[in-house]
Design an enzyme around this catalytic site. Structure first.
Site, PDB file in Angstrom:
ATOM      1  N   SER A  26      84.408  62.270 -93.991  1.00 41.87           N
ATOM      2  CA  SER A  26      85.278  63.424 -95.025  1.00 41.87           C
ATOM      3  C   SER A  26      86.601  62.089 -96.247  1.00 41.87           C
ATOM      4  O   SER A  26      86.270  61.465 -96.795  1.00 41.87           O
ATOM      5  CB  SER A  26      86.646  63.683 -93.883  1.00 41.87           C
ATOM      6  OG  SER A  26      86.941  64.597 -94.646  1.00 41.87           O
ATOM      7  N   ASN A  27      87.310  63.256 -97.014  1.00 37.72           N
ATOM      8  CA  ASN A  27      87.507  62.210 -97.780  1.00 37.72           C
ATOM      9  C   ASN A  27      89.874  62.670 -97.924  1.00 37.72           C
ATOM     10  O   ASN A  27      89.673  64.044 -97.272  1.00 37.72           O
ATOM     11  CB  ASN A  27      87.228  62.485 -99.656  1.00 37.72           C
ATOM     12  CG  ASN A  27      87.334  64.570 -98.946  1.00 37.72           C
ATOM     13  OD1 ASN A  27      88.523  64.587 -99.175  1.00 37.72           O
ATOM     14  ND2 ASN A  27      86.157  64.849 -98.878  1.00 37.72           N
TER      15      ASN A  27
END
Ligand code: CTP
Length: 222
Positions: A26-27
């Site tokens: 993810s980020n």
């Protein structure tokens, strides 16, 4: 002058690309900018749907909320909603890659090196922009750590956007933002360093003005 209410689709937050039942890529996107835009648009009387990835934020008042996990879910939800909206403001930080294979079982460690193969995801913004009619307004974001203006300008052209909001990695997770906006006429408009909810109002005002032009254009020029 207030215009008639628009139907505005806003996206926010990261996506999660699962490797196995408990691990994902993810980020750092917090979703704050997209949530602030949705809240500002609803506050200005527009009909707003917010499609967002996993975030820890309360739903903004008077906004219809759709929660998704992966880039693929985000694409599906956006494609389904898009035909009924006047404008898209795409603030989500959609993953560009997803694991090429997903394991239904938790992967066991072997002690050896491990290689994770990734496959590209669809570009949601480019897909929606390609499948729009001339009355629909599309605003994207660009998150750039270097060559910001040049990279954002190229995204505006490549993804056929009405405007692009350039921001920097320092804006992730914090409550303030310093952004610059490029419109199709090639003009950069730097916004002041301000809380995200103030920047959000500026972005909604821009969407209103672009949408007013698109909705008023005679049908032969659409
Ligand atoms: N975007 C999208 N779908 C993706 C990737 C990005 O819709 N799979 C959208 C983002 O929501 C944003 C815009 O495209 O509005 C630009 O995103 P950004 O991450 O800055 O750029 P990328 O297109 O991913 O290109 P790069 O990774 O080369 O910077």
């Amino acid at each position: 002058m207030r215009m008639r209410p628009l139907r505005i689709l806003v996206t926010a937050g990261p996506t999660r690309e699962y490797i196995d039942p408990v691990r994902f890529i993810s980020n750092d996107s917090s979703g704050k900018m997209g949530f602030a835009i949705a809240a500002a648009a609803a506050q200005r009387g527009h009909a707003v749907t917010l499609i967002h990835g996993p975030v820890a934020l309360p739903a903004p008042p008077a906004v219809s909320v759709v929660s998704v996990i992966s880039a693929r879910d985000m694409l599906r939800a956006c494609v389904e909603h898009w035909p009924r909206y006047d404008a898209l403001i795409m603030a989500a930080a959609v993953a560009d890659y997803t694991p090429a294979a997903h394991s239904d079982e938790k992967l066991k460690k072997t002690g050896d090196e491990m290689t994770l193969k990734l496959a590209p995801t669809a570009d949601v913004l480019a897909t929606l922009s390609k499948n729009r009619d001339a009355r629909q307004t599309v605003i994207g974001f660009a998150l750039e750590s270097h060559n910001g203006r040049a990279n954002a300008a190229s995204k505006l052209t490549r993804k056929n956007l009405d405007a692009i909001v350039l921001n920097h990695p320092a804006a992730i997770g914090v409550d303030r933002s310093v952004v610059e906006i490029l419109t199709r006429d090639g003009v950069w408009n730097p916004l002041p360093d301000a809380p995200k909810d103030e920047t959000a109002v500026r972005i909604v005002e821009l969407a209103e003005s672009i949408a007013a032009g698109r909705l008023a254009a005679p049908s032969e020029s659409r």
